[in-house]
Enzyme design. Structure first.
Site, PDB file in Angstrom:
ATOM      1  N   ARG A  31      -0.117   8.513   1.456  1.00  9.87           N
ATOM      2  CA  ARG A  31      -1.499   8.875   1.178  1.00  9.87           C
ATOM      3  C   ARG A  31      -1.726  10.369   1.022  1.00  9.87           C
ATOM      4  NH1 ARG A  31      -5.180   5.209   4.891  1.00  9.87           N
ATOM      5  NH2 ARG A  31      -4.512   3.567   3.481  1.00  9.87           N
ATOM      6  N   ARG A  76      -0.758   9.103   8.955  1.00 13.99           N
ATOM      7  CA  ARG A  76      -0.617   7.679   9.259  1.00 13.99           C
ATOM      8  C   ARG A  76      -0.185   6.895   8.018  1.00 13.99           C
ATOM      9  NH1 ARG A  76      -4.286   3.350   8.693  1.00 13.99           N
ATOM     10  NH2 ARG A  76      -5.680   4.855   7.730  1.00 13.99           N
ATOM     11  N   HIS A 103      -8.529   9.820   2.523  1.00 17.64           N
ATOM     12  CA  HIS A 103      -8.143   8.678   1.688  1.00 17.64           C
ATOM     13  C   HIS A 103      -8.272   9.110   0.235  1.00 17.64           C
ATOM     14  CE1 HIS A 103      -7.828   4.714  -0.042  1.00 17.64           C
ATOM     15  NE2 HIS A 103      -7.531   4.225   1.156  1.00 17.64           N
ATOM     16  N   GLU A 152       0.869  -1.176   0.000  1.00 19.83           N
ATOM     17  CA  GLU A 152       0.000   0.000   0.000  1.00 19.83           C
ATOM     18  C   GLU A 152       0.898   1.216   0.000  1.00 19.83           C
ATOM     19  OE1 GLU A 152      -3.049   0.015   2.978  1.00 19.83           O
ATOM     20  OE2 GLU A 152      -3.862  -1.896   2.314  1.00 19.83           O
ATOM     21  N   HIS A 187     -10.959  10.134   6.181  1.00 23.51           N
ATOM     22  CA  HIS A 187     -10.771   8.700   6.416  1.00 23.51           C
ATOM     23  C   HIS A 187     -10.303   8.389   7.829  1.00 23.51           C
ATOM     24  CE1 HIS A 187      -9.906   4.554   5.454  1.00 23.51           C
ATOM     25  NE2 HIS A 187      -8.612   4.695   5.659  1.00 23.51           N
TER      26      HIS A 187
HETATM   27  C1  SIN Z   1      -7.153   0.878   2.553  1.00 15.29           C
HETATM   28  O1  SIN Z   1      -7.409  -0.323   2.426  1.00 15.29           O
HETATM   29  O2  SIN Z   1      -6.776   1.595   1.636  1.00 15.29           O
HETATM   30  C2  SIN Z   1      -7.325   1.480   3.899  1.00 15.29           C
HETATM   31  C3  SIN Z   1      -6.317   0.931   4.814  1.00 15.29           C
HETATM   32  C4  SIN Z   1      -5.980   1.943   5.860  1.00 15.29           C
HETATM   33  O3  SIN Z   1      -6.662   2.953   6.002  1.00 15.29           O
HETATM   34  O4  SIN Z   1      -4.976   1.733   6.537  1.00 15.29           O
END
Ligand code: SIN
Length: 607
Positions: free
Chosen positions: A318, A414, A269, A140, A379
């Site tokens: 992010r 985060r 997000h 991610e 988010h």
């Molecule tokens: C996601 O699956 O993109 C969210 C995971 C997160 O907020 O850590």
């Protein structure tokens, strides 16, 4: 700095400020009240019960209905070959943009792999590689390695929640060998912290929804209260958070005299399914894991606009991707971008991302054949109730973990999928500290009743707060937009100016209590965002586009002013570590603008 503090010495009895509500008409006795039933709350509850404590879990809906079950991507931990806690630490610090507490992050990443193994022992089933049987890991944003364990493809939170709820139900039914127990109170909105005459936590008041205004208000009497109430995404119009995420824990902690920190760092997000300009409430998340598996972000012309903006392109941290999308939308005069994963094919979509596939199709979009329209939405609250490394807040006997807490792990932003891990690791630490305190401490005296009641705003305030915050304190902020938001929020405060005060204070009830909590946490968020005159992590100021380490590589810590709960006190730390040592610095100028000089609010005291 950071080491466990004895916060008890920092805070004495706080003049009681509480929501207008009937006095509790019944009480349950316990050793610890856990408020919230996500990964953090359930983990703390299970560990306390295993150690022999009587636990009561208070939860706003059903045990499995909090934010945890909506988590898609997974849980980050250095479990893969070639990965190490050191590399996980480095990625977390980069995402946190200079404000992470290094000691807290080290605890997280070093204990992380074992905490995940303990979760597996509790019954959680993660996806595994068919050939080796090893846990399958994905990537991610911000992670330089495959480090995210997932379950059910994209239903990780639901699986973790299922396993923990099953374990709690077992203890509820049979107790633990050490004599511990768990009782649950569902559909209950927590109202306020109860304290004894010495200012020590003595429990919480709560309202069981549907039980009537008077019969419904009760209490859990306990010397320890663990806040695990989750986030506050509902302060914005569009969020990935469920309707129950109304900042109740942060608001309770503020009224109880606790410090909150880093509230200006709201993570948006980047890829939330775009449902139109008027979309409100909880919106479907398109997990970052979709990008981790190779989806591309493209603009209306099909151009991959993140390429060249960051070495990790679509997998940048992010905040950077959310900013990239917002900028491109501004450049093109459009409301959303697209996530293109048509190349996954029908089989991979169905097997790896069944939840997202179903959500998109339910809204008339087929990701197998068309790009998904996406835009950022609120988010995650990177800040919250300030705690030390044992989860203790600045109020003796009050603990916080999970999204409601600010442990110092997340800093200004985060790192993806660190939140479930933080909930696990710090909940276990809290449980250990509650168990230690239970062995040594005397029980608190009876809760002090009465205190100053804050009048409640009408239920419509919820929508008004959401509109104000979306307009003035969203992804992109400025001094002007934040000043307007602060003034509008002050005007929504029924304890504020006479002109703004509703003719009649609203009646106590779930909707008006939630509206009061949302207005309060929104006001704190805006006060901190106004003060932080720089851009850092997920706090993006149009008028201060750069970070300013010399002035701002520090935290903002906010408390309610005990003398006048309409006013907030904001102070800064002397660096990135906790706790703050700088002298309190009142927001005099801004407060004067937000709250024009008034005679003290009419007495709201109850006998
Ligand atoms: C996601 O699956 O993109 C969210 C995971 C997160 O907020 O850590």
């Amino acid at each position: 700095m950071t080491g466990p503090q004895d916060y008890a010495s920092e805070t004495g009895a706080f003049p009681a400020v509480r929501l207008a509500a009937p006095e509790p008409s019944w009480a349950i006795e316990a050793d610890v009240a856990v408020v919230g039933s996500g990964v953090a709350g359930l983990t703390a509850a299970l560990r306390c019960a295993t150690a022999g404590l009587r636990v009561v879990i208070v939860t706003k809906a059903l045990l499995d209905a909090g934010s945890t079950r909506w988590a898609q991507g997974g849980i980050a931990a250095a479990l893969g070959e070639g990965d190490s806690p050191e590399q996980h630490l480095a990625d977390t610090l980069v995402a946190g943009a200079g404000l992470c507490d290094g000691t807290a992050v080290r605890l997280l990443v070093e204990d992380g792999p074992d905490a995940v193994r303990r979760l597996i022992d509790t019954g959680a089933v993660f996806d595994t590689e068919p050939a080796t049987g090893r846990i399958e890991l994905t990537r991610e944003g911000g992670h330089h390695r495959r480090r995210i364990a997932h379950a059910g493809g994209d239903a990780t939170g639901a699986e973790i929640s299922r396993a923990l709820v099953a374990a709690v139900q077992e203890v509820r039914a049979s107790g633990t060998p050490g004599g511990g127990s768990i009782e649950t109170v569902e559909h209950a909105l927590v109202l306020d912290l109860l304290k004894d005459a010495a200012g020590h936590t003595a429990g919480v008041s709560l309202h069981v929804m549907g039980e009537g205004q008077h019969d419904g208000v009760g209490a859990v009497h306990a010397p320890a209260v663990v806040l695990a109430t989750g986030g506050m995404g509902q302060v914005f119009s569009a969020t990935t958070n469920p309707a129950v995420s109304t900042g109740d824990g942060v608001a309770l902690a503020l009224r109880a005299g606790a410090e909150v920190s880093d509230l200006e760092f709201v993570q948006f997000h980047p890829t939330v399914l775009y449902l139109g300009p008027g979309a409100e409430g909880q919106q479907p998340l398109i997990s970052e894991a979709v990008r981790g598996e190779g989806a591309h972000l493209v603009d209306a012309d099909g151009v991959r606009f993140m390429v060249g903006r960051h070495e990790l392109a679509e997998l940048a941290p992010r905040d950077i991707v959310a900013k990239g999308i917002t900028r491109r939308c501004q450049e093109q005069g459009v409301e959303h971008m697209y996530l293109d994963a048509r190349h996954f094919g029908a089989r991979m979509w169905a097997e790896r991302f069944p939840t997202i596939l179903a959500a998109c199709r339910a809204h008339g979009i087929d990701p197998v054949t068309e790009p998904i329209p996406v835009a950022p939405a609120a988010h995650y609250a990177s800040g919250g109730v300030r705690t030390d490394l044992a989860g203790r807040t600045t109020v003796p006997g009050l603990y916080a973990c999970g999204e409601v807490a600010c442990t110092g792990v997340h800093g200004a932003n985060r790192l993806a999928s660190n939140s479930l891990l933080e909930g696990l690791v710090f909940a276990e630490r809290i449980a250990d500290s509650v168990v230690d305190a239970a062995a040594s401490a005397d029980r608190p005296g009876p809760p002090v009743t009465g205190g100053r009641e804050l009048p409640l705003p009408p239920a419509e305030t919820r929508r008004a707060v959401q509109r104000v915050m979306t307009r003035g304190a969203g992804v992109l902020r400025s001094a002007e937009s934040l000043a307007a938001a602060a003034a509008e929020l002050a005007a929504l405060d029924p304890a504020g100016s006479a002109a703004a005060r509703p003719v009649k204070p609203a009646e106590p009830g779930t909707e008006t209590w939630e509206a009061a909590n949302l207005r309060l946490v929104a006001a704190v968020l805006v006060a901190a965002a106004r003060r932080r005159a720089e851009t850092r992590g997920c706090h993006w100021r149009e008028d201060h586009p750069d970070s300013d380490d010399a002035r701002w590589r520090r935290h903002l810590v906010v408390t309610l002013d005990p003398g006048d709960p309409r006013a907030l006190t904001v102070r800064t730390t002397d660096g990135t570590g906790f706790p703050p040592v700088a002298a309190p610095e009142a927001l005099a100028a801004e407060d004067a603008a937000d709250h024009p000089a008034q005679p003290a609010a009419e007495p709201e005291e109850t006998p």
